[in-house]
Design a protein around this motif. Structure first.
Motif, PDB file in Angstrom:
ATOM      1  N   GLN A 159       0.827  -1.198   0.000  1.00  0.00           N
ATOM      2  CA  GLN A 159       0.000   0.000   0.000  1.00  0.00           C
ATOM      3  C   GLN A 159       0.865   1.253   0.000  1.00  0.00           C
ATOM      4  O   GLN A 159       1.585   1.496   0.965  1.00  0.00           O
ATOM      5  N   ALA A 204       1.575   5.287   0.354  1.00  0.00           N
ATOM      6  CA  ALA A 204       0.992   6.347   1.170  1.00  0.00           C
ATOM      7  C   ALA A 204       0.078   7.191   0.278  1.00  0.00           C
ATOM      8  O   ALA A 204       0.415   7.482  -0.862  1.00  0.00           O
ATOM      9  N   ARG A 251      -2.989  10.505   0.389  1.00  0.00           N
ATOM     10  CA  ARG A 251      -3.719  11.534   1.123  1.00  0.00           C
ATOM     11  C   ARG A 251      -4.856  12.032   0.251  1.00  0.00           C
ATOM     12  O   ARG A 251      -4.751  12.051  -0.970  1.00  0.00           O
ATOM     13  N   TRP A 253       5.246  15.893   4.252  1.00  0.00           N
ATOM     14  CA  TRP A 253       5.602  15.060   3.098  1.00  0.00           C
ATOM     15  C   TRP A 253       6.843  15.590   2.392  1.00  0.00           C
ATOM     16  O   TRP A 253       7.499  14.869   1.688  1.00  0.00           O
TER      17      TRP A 253
END
Length: 182
Positions: free
Chosen positions: A10, A12, A14, A181
């Protein structure tokens, strides 16, 4: 998200929260309306905030969009210092047989003209840039409905597009969502 379910690894990800009630976004909308009113031939009696419609069943199933549209209009009204008679919320782009969020913009502007409001302005807060649904549907079809019902002065207020205030708002949204990030 359905595609990610199938992945064994998976990445990351957002999502950006809706920004319908951000003060900088409301200010960008208000600034565009103030500029349009300053240059209008006659000051519009009412501002119609026309949002893209969705089927009413979405609202009944708990979708927050209708409430978000209402809140945007309320915050815009407050920022402009107007009363309830100077601004309304409507919905456009209905298609298909089921009931959609109401009032429908095309019908509401005709009702307004029939009731004696001869000078209105229309903006589309849910659209960040002008497109066929703003340039053709609002500035042609909805304008025609208003004029056919007796309306005299129709002011189309363009979307925020590449206005300084809009770009600043989008930059703020991006910067805030990239925190941690980069």
């Amino acid at each position: 998200f359905r595609s990610l379910i199938k992945q064994t690894w998976q990445p990351a990800a957002r999502t950006v929260s809706p920004y319908f009630d951000r003060p900088d976004y409301i200010n960008a909308l208000a600034t565009s309306i103030e500029k349009a009113y300053e240059t209008a031939e006659l000051r519009p009696e009412v501002l119609v905030c026309s949002y893209h419609g969705v089927p009413k069943r979405y609202l009944m199933q708990g979708d927050p969009y209708h409430c978000q549209c209402q809140k945007t209009t309320r915050l815009l009204k407050e920022r402009l210092g107007w009363d309830d008679t100077e601004i309304v919320t409507t919905f456009q782009s209905k298609f298909g047989p089921e009931e959609w969020l109401q009032p429908y913009t095309v019908e509401e502007v005709a009702r307004m003209a029939e009731k004696g409001q001869k000078n209105i302005a229309v903006c589309a807060p849910a659209f960040s840039a002008d497109c066929i649904e703003t340039l053709e549907e609002i500035n042609e079809e909805i304008k025609e409905s208003f004029e056919h019902a007796g309306g005299e002065h129709f002011t189309y207020i363009p979307c925020l597009n590449d206005s300084k205030e809009h770009i600043e708002t989008l930059s703020n949204v991006i910067s805030e969502n990239l925190q941690g990030w980069i």
